[in-house]
Design a protein around this motif. Structure first.
Motif, short mmCIF file in Angstrom:
data_model
loop_
_atom_site.label_atom_id
_atom_site.label_comp_id
_atom_site.label_asym_id
_atom_site.label_seq_id
_atom_site.Cartn_x
_atom_site.Cartn_y
_atom_site.Cartn_z
N LEU A 160 6.72 11.28 -93.70
CA LEU A 160 7.10 12.65 -94.05
C LEU A 160 7.36 13.45 -92.79
O LEU A 160 6.55 13.42 -91.86
N MET A 161 8.48 14.18 -92.77
CA MET A 161 8.83 15.02 -91.63
C MET A 161 9.22 16.41 -92.14
O MET A 161 10.32 16.59 -92.65
N TRP A 162 8.29 17.37 -92.03
CA TRP A 162 8.56 18.73 -92.48
C TRP A 162 9.46 19.45 -91.48
O TRP A 162 9.42 19.18 -90.28
N VAL A 184 14.95 9.47 -87.04
CA VAL A 184 15.33 10.73 -87.68
C VAL A 184 14.59 11.84 -86.94
O VAL A 184 13.39 11.72 -86.72
N GLN A 185 15.29 12.91 -86.57
CA GLN A 185 14.66 14.03 -85.87
C GLN A 185 15.22 15.35 -86.37
O GLN A 185 16.45 15.52 -86.45
N TRP A 186 14.33 16.28 -86.71
CA TRP A 186 14.74 17.66 -87.00
C TRP A 186 15.04 18.36 -85.69
O TRP A 186 14.39 18.09 -84.67
N SER A 187 15.98 19.29 -85.71
CA SER A 187 16.17 20.15 -84.55
C SER A 187 14.95 21.05 -84.44
O SER A 187 14.29 21.32 -85.44
N ILE A 217 19.20 14.90 -87.14
CA ILE A 217 20.04 13.79 -86.69
C ILE A 217 19.43 12.48 -87.16
O ILE A 217 18.20 12.31 -87.11
N VAL A 218 20.29 11.58 -87.62
CA VAL A 218 19.85 10.26 -88.07
C VAL A 218 20.59 9.19 -87.28
O VAL A 218 21.81 9.23 -87.16
N VAL A 219 19.84 8.23 -86.72
CA VAL A 219 20.41 7.04 -86.10
C VAL A 219 20.18 5.92 -87.10
O VAL A 219 19.04 5.61 -87.44
N HIS A 220 21.26 5.34 -87.61
CA HIS A 220 21.11 4.38 -88.70
C HIS A 220 22.19 3.31 -88.66
O HIS A 220 23.21 3.46 -87.99
N GLY A 221 21.94 2.23 -89.38
CA GLY A 221 22.91 1.16 -89.53
C GLY A 221 22.65 0.00 -88.61
O GLY A 221 21.92 0.09 -87.63
#
Length: 164
Positions: free
Chosen positions: A44-46, A99-102, A109-113
Motif C-alpha cells: 500500500l502506498m498512500w 512505483v513512486q508518488w511525487s 510514476i510506474v516502471v513496468h514490463g
C-alpha cells in the motif's frame, strides 16, 4: 479473494490523546474497496501530503500465464472517498518494478514490463501523462521537491542513472 478496504475513522482530539474510543458498530461499511484474485500479498502506498488516494500493488508468487518466474503484479488505485476504484492500465505486459508518488501527490510514476522496461507518468486519476520510453530501468526516485526524477537500473542491470 483477497481485498483492501478503506474505512472512515473519526476520533476526537481527546480520544487520540487518552487512547479511548467509543464503541464501534459491529459491521462498519467501507468507503472504498477492491478485491484481488490470485493475490498473495499487497503493498500500500498512500498519497503523500493529502492521503487522498492509495496505490495498491497486488502480487502473486505464481504467474498463471507462465510468462514470469517471479509471479505477477497488478496495480490498483483507490480514492479516499470511494469515487475511484480501478486497476491502473499499464502500457506494457510484465512485472511492476517500481512505483513512486511525487512528493506533492499529484501524480505517480510506474516502471513496468519485461526488459527493456517502460516508464510512464500518470496523473492522480490514473491517466497517462508522459511516456519516458523504454530502457534498462528497475527503479525511479523523485527529488524531495518533485522537480527532478532519477530513472535507475541496478541489481543485474548495467547501473545507469538517467535524470529528468
Amino acid at each position: 479473494p483477497a481485498s483492501v478496504r478503506v474505512y472512515n475513522v473519526q476520533l476526537s482530539d481527546d480520544q487520540l490523546v487518552n487512547h479511548t474510543a467509543t464503541p464501534v458498530e459491529a459491521t462498519p461499511e467501507p468507503i472504498a474497496r477492491r478485491s484481488f484474485f490470485r493475490c498473495s500479498s499487497v503493498k500500500l502506498m498512500w498519497t503523500p501530503v493529502t492521503g487522498e488516494g492509495c496505490l495498491v500493488v497486488a502480487e502473486s508468487s505464481v504467474d498463471a500465464t507462465n510468462q514470469s518466474y517471479y509471479g505477477e503484479q497488478k496495480l490498483h488505485y483507490l480514492s479516499h472517498d470511494g469515487s475511484i476504484d480501478q486497476q491502473v492500465e499499464l502500457l506494457k505486459e510484465g512485472p511492476i518494478h517500481d512505483v513512486q508518488w511525487s512528493p506533492i501527490g499529484r501524480d505517480f510514476i510506474v516502471v513496468h514490463g519485461f526488459m527493456p522496461a517502460k516508464t510512464v507518468l500518470f496523473d492522480a486519476k490514473c491517466k497517462p501523462i508522459f511516456d519516458f520510453g523504454s530502457g534498462a530501468y528497475n527503479m525511479v526516485r523523485y527529488n524531495p521537491f518533485g522537480r527532478f526524477i532519477a530513472l535507475c537500473g541496478f541489481g543485474n542491470l548495467p547501473g545507469d542513472v538517467t535524470f529528468y
